[in-house]
Design a protein around this motif. Structure first.
Motif, mmCIF file in Angstrom:
data_model
loop_
_atom_site.group_PDB
_atom_site.id
_atom_site.type_symbol
_atom_site.label_atom_id
_atom_site.label_comp_id
_atom_site.label_asym_id
_atom_site.label_seq_id
_atom_site.Cartn_x
_atom_site.Cartn_y
_atom_site.Cartn_z
ATOM 1 N N GLY A 154 9.201 17.611 -16.758
ATOM 2 C CA GLY A 154 10.085 18.321 -15.854
ATOM 3 C C GLY A 154 10.791 17.473 -14.820
ATOM 4 N N GLY A 155 10.546 16.156 -14.803
ATOM 5 C CA GLY A 155 11.193 15.279 -13.823
ATOM 6 C C GLY A 155 10.582 15.393 -12.440
ATOM 7 N N ASN A 156 11.019 14.516 -11.548
ATOM 8 C CA ASN A 156 10.550 14.493 -10.160
ATOM 9 C C ASN A 156 9.024 14.447 -10.059
ATOM 10 O OD1 ASN A 156 13.243 14.727 -9.121
ATOM 11 N ND2 ASN A 156 13.177 16.889 -9.675
ATOM 12 N N GLU A 157 8.420 13.618 -10.920
ATOM 13 C CA GLU A 157 6.965 13.477 -10.892
ATOM 14 C C GLU A 157 6.521 12.791 -9.606
ATOM 15 O OE1 GLU A 157 8.449 13.852 -15.014
ATOM 16 O OE2 GLU A 157 8.957 12.509 -13.361
ATOM 17 N N CYS A 158 5.254 12.978 -9.259
ATOM 18 C CA CYS A 158 4.754 12.535 -7.944
ATOM 19 C C CYS A 158 4.049 11.178 -7.983
ATOM 20 C CB CYS A 158 3.809 13.589 -7.372
ATOM 21 S SG CYS A 158 4.585 15.205 -7.148
ATOM 22 N N PHE A 159 3.211 10.948 -8.958
ATOM 23 C CA PHE A 159 2.528 9.648 -9.051
ATOM 24 C C PHE A 159 1.902 9.476 -10.427
ATOM 25 C CE2 PHE A 159 -0.516 12.612 -7.073
ATOM 26 C CZ PHE A 159 -1.627 12.499 -7.893
ATOM 27 N N ILE A 160 1.591 8.215 -10.744
ATOM 28 C CA ILE A 160 0.843 7.868 -11.952
ATOM 29 C C ILE A 160 -0.493 7.295 -11.521
ATOM 30 C CG2 ILE A 160 0.749 6.417 -14.018
ATOM 31 C CD1 ILE A 160 3.800 6.394 -14.007
ATOM 32 N N MET A 161 -1.530 7.731 -12.179
ATOM 33 C CA MET A 161 -2.900 7.343 -11.829
ATOM 34 C C MET A 161 -3.557 6.704 -13.050
ATOM 35 S SD MET A 161 -5.621 9.992 -10.218
ATOM 36 C CE MET A 161 -7.025 9.448 -9.258
ATOM 37 N N MET A 162 -4.147 5.531 -12.884
ATOM 38 C CA MET A 162 -4.852 4.852 -13.964
ATOM 39 C C MET A 162 -6.307 4.696 -13.542
ATOM 40 S SD MET A 162 -1.978 1.891 -14.750
ATOM 41 C CE MET A 162 -2.745 1.356 -16.289
ATOM 42 N N VAL A 163 -7.237 5.182 -14.374
ATOM 43 C CA VAL A 163 -8.654 5.164 -14.004
ATOM 44 C C VAL A 163 -9.508 4.783 -15.209
ATOM 45 C CG1 VAL A 163 -8.601 6.740 -12.032
ATOM 46 C CG2 VAL A 163 -8.654 7.680 -14.328
ATOM 47 N N CYS A 180 -9.494 2.539 -9.819
ATOM 48 C CA CYS A 180 -8.360 3.446 -9.733
ATOM 49 C C CYS A 180 -7.121 2.677 -9.293
ATOM 50 C CB CYS A 180 -8.643 4.575 -8.740
ATOM 51 S SG CYS A 180 -7.232 5.653 -8.403
ATOM 52 N N LEU A 181 -6.038 2.806 -10.059
ATOM 53 C CA LEU A 181 -4.717 2.312 -9.668
ATOM 54 C C LEU A 181 -3.818 3.522 -9.464
ATOM 55 C CD1 LEU A 181 -4.125 -0.612 -12.215
ATOM 56 C CD2 LEU A 181 -5.308 -0.688 -10.017
ATOM 57 N N LEU A 182 -2.996 3.481 -8.429
ATOM 58 C CA LEU A 182 -2.159 4.624 -8.080
ATOM 59 C C LEU A 182 -0.744 4.145 -7.776
ATOM 60 C CD1 LEU A 182 -2.661 7.671 -7.762
ATOM 61 C CD2 LEU A 182 -3.082 7.278 -5.340
ATOM 62 N N LEU A 183 0.225 4.612 -8.561
ATOM 63 C CA LEU A 183 1.620 4.226 -8.391
ATOM 64 C C LEU A 183 2.430 5.407 -7.881
ATOM 65 C CD1 LEU A 183 4.019 2.249 -8.795
ATOM 66 C CD2 LEU A 183 4.187 3.130 -11.147
ATOM 67 N N PRO A 188 0.791 -1.240 0.000
ATOM 68 C CA PRO A 188 0.000 0.000 0.000
ATOM 69 C C PRO A 188 0.812 1.273 0.000
ATOM 70 C CG PRO A 188 -0.023 -1.028 2.179
ATOM 71 C CD PRO A 188 0.603 -2.018 1.242
ATOM 72 N N GLY A 189 2.058 1.204 0.459
ATOM 73 C CA GLY A 189 2.891 2.395 0.469
ATOM 74 C C GLY A 189 3.426 2.769 -0.892
ATOM 75 N N ILE A 190 3.332 1.843 -1.859
ATOM 76 C CA ILE A 190 3.842 2.084 -3.206
ATOM 77 C C ILE A 190 2.733 2.040 -4.257
ATOM 78 C CG2 ILE A 190 5.470 1.309 -4.984
ATOM 79 C CD1 ILE A 190 6.806 2.453 -2.529
ATOM 80 N N ILE A 191 1.851 1.051 -4.165
ATOM 81 C CA ILE A 191 0.794 0.881 -5.163
ATOM 82 C C ILE A 191 -0.564 0.822 -4.476
ATOM 83 C CG2 ILE A 191 -0.090 -0.520 -7.056
ATOM 84 C CD1 ILE A 191 2.702 -1.710 -7.353
ATOM 85 N N GLY A 192 -1.489 1.651 -4.926
ATOM 86 C CA GLY A 192 -2.857 1.617 -4.422
ATOM 87 C C GLY A 192 -3.809 1.108 -5.482
ATOM 88 N N HIS A 193 -4.865 0.432 -5.074
ATOM 89 C CA HIS A 193 -5.862 -0.066 -6.025
ATOM 90 C C HIS A 193 -7.227 -0.130 -5.356
ATOM 91 C CE1 HIS A 193 -5.611 -4.022 -3.966
ATOM 92 N NE2 HIS A 193 -4.323 -3.741 -3.888
ATOM 93 N N SER A 194 -8.244 0.298 -6.065
ATOM 94 C CA SER A 194 -9.603 0.270 -5.538
ATOM 95 C C SER A 194 -10.577 0.189 -6.703
ATOM 96 C CB SER A 194 -9.880 1.530 -4.706
ATOM 97 O OG SER A 194 -11.156 1.462 -4.092
#
Length: 432
Positions: free
Chosen positions: A340-349, A404-407, A37-43
């Protein structure tokens, strides 16, 4: 021999600050990707439908970048089923598509042409016959040169500062790229063959959106070390494949949303050109939305045998990007990165989310959840749950399934304390 695909991640706890408090007699951790859960979220939720036809998969793959490639690649995929066999199709894709992608079979131009001939013979129709007749042009445009990809790469300092050039469509005009011809051919052939052999007996179908992420320059000499996704030391190679209309969104260091692919809707200009007279003009449903053959919301999917001969295809669009940690990059190079680099997360919905929220609303919902709850509580898993809970709250009676998947990426939590769409989301809550 190590499996070419597995739903686990193997990490060295001493290479990550997240796990630096573990005892030193632990040398390797084997963690299920679904329980990280600290790296990949899914719901996911059926929302107001009787059944949930959305599925997803998470796997660590090897071998997709060449016949002798052993580098680990994290693969997250999202599948949105529809129609009578929609759930069967999305489940089949989630459990089997990645396995076929890493099979020890080397595709060739000749084998790809044989596959197109099978489509022309077994599926039939003007679309596939024309594609087979023009197979050489198709191969050059979409596989050898990958006309649909958007690629950003750094110049090699050993080349004395030579820069990559792009045409007005964002295509790379250079022999160097993040994806070689072998990989693009393998993706194309795998998708089309899987569809023909396993999905073309289904009346329903499914979209398929995937990301493949790996280190640009692997730091570890240990082939079994897959800890790059926990604490990436440098840039990451991000490949996106798209069939259908699920959204893949990246949040940059300023908290802004960027869409990583284009949906295959009947209103899409390139899809209209691909399908020719069949889409001129596109059919409209009772809500004024474009439909393909007066029935399909997407012009590309797996399955949907009734529309396959008319050009409803599983041909993937392929995109590739450089993202991640810029700590070891010269300042002059950072400006070449797409986001720009240093992105925060990738979201798949799936569209059950994006029918109700814009890309920026999706990103702001995650960032504000973390800002309010704190990073120790609001993990990617917690934030993914919040996204789906918000959707179920504002959903109308006929709302679609939502997933929703969250990386997490290296800059997770370091976005500005700014909610660009808070008023819009609050209005939707009040209206519901």
């Amino acid at each position: 021999m190590q499996s070419l695909s597995n739903p686990f991640i193997h990490i060295n706890p001493f290479k990550s600050t997240i796990y630096n408090n573990l005892k030193k007699n632990t040398t390797k951790l084997k963690i299920p990707l679904l329980k990280f859960p600290g790296i990949i979220g899914h719901s996911t939720s059926r929302v107001n439908r009787l059944y949930n036809d959305d599925t997803f998969s998470m796997n660590m793959l090897r071998g997709i970048y060449g016949p002798n490639s052993t580098e680990p690649v994290l693969n997250l995929s999202l599948f949105d089923g529809h129609g009578f066999d929609g759930k069967a199709c999305s489940n089949l894709l989630a459990s089997k598509l990645h396995l076929q992608l890493v099979e020890d079979i080397n595709p060739t131009k000749e084998s790809f042409f044989q596959l197109l001939q099978r489509y022309a013979t077994e599926v039939g129709g003007a679309y596939w016959n024309k594609l087979y007749e023009n197979r050489d042009q198709f191969y050059t445009k979409f596989i050898k040169n990958c006309n649909t990809k958007q690629e950003q790469v750094l110049f090699d300092s050993e080349q004395h500062g030579s820069r990559m050039l792009f045409d007005k469509f964002g295509n790379l005009i250079d022999k160097n790229s993040l994806l070689n011809e072998y990989t693009r051919l393998k993706i194309f052939e795998t998708f089309l063959q899987f569809d023909l052999d396993r999905c073309c007996n289904l009346q329903g179908g499914s979209t398929a959106s995937s990301i493949y992420i790996s280190p640009l320059n692997p730091q570890s000499k240990d082939e079994n070390d897959e800890s790059f996704i926990v604490d990436p030391p440098g840039l990451l190679k991000l490949v996106v494949t798209q069939v259908g209309d699920s959204r893949i969104i990246i949040c940059d260091s300023q908290g802004q949303a960027h869409n990583l692919s284009q949906p295959h809707h009947p209103s899409n200009k390139r899809e209209s050109q691909r399908l020719g007279h069949i889409m001129d003009p596109p059919d409209l449903d009772a809500f004024g939305q474009s439909r393909f053959l007066n029935n399909y919301a997407n012009t590309r999917s797996f399955g949907d045998i009734a529309a396959k001969r008319h050009g409803l295809s599983a041909e993937p669009d392929i995109y590739s990007y450089l993202v991640g940690n810029t700590k070891h990059l010269p300042y002059s190079e950072v400006s070449k990165l797409q986001f720009g680099g240093n992105e925060c997360f990738i979201m798949m919905v799936t569209d059950g989310v994006t029918d109700l929220l814009s890309d920026q609303e999706c990103v702001d919902l995650v960032t504000t959840t973390v800002n309010l709850r704190g990073m120790k509580i609001a993990t990617p898993q917690y934030a993914a749950n919040e996204v789906i809970e918000f959707i179920t709250t504002i959903a109308t009676r006929d709302a679609d399934n939502a997933t929703c998947l969250l990386l997490r990426l290296p800059n997770w939590g370091n976005w500005p304390a700014l909610d660009r769409t808070g008023a819009a989301r609050e209005a939707k809550l009040l209206k519901s």
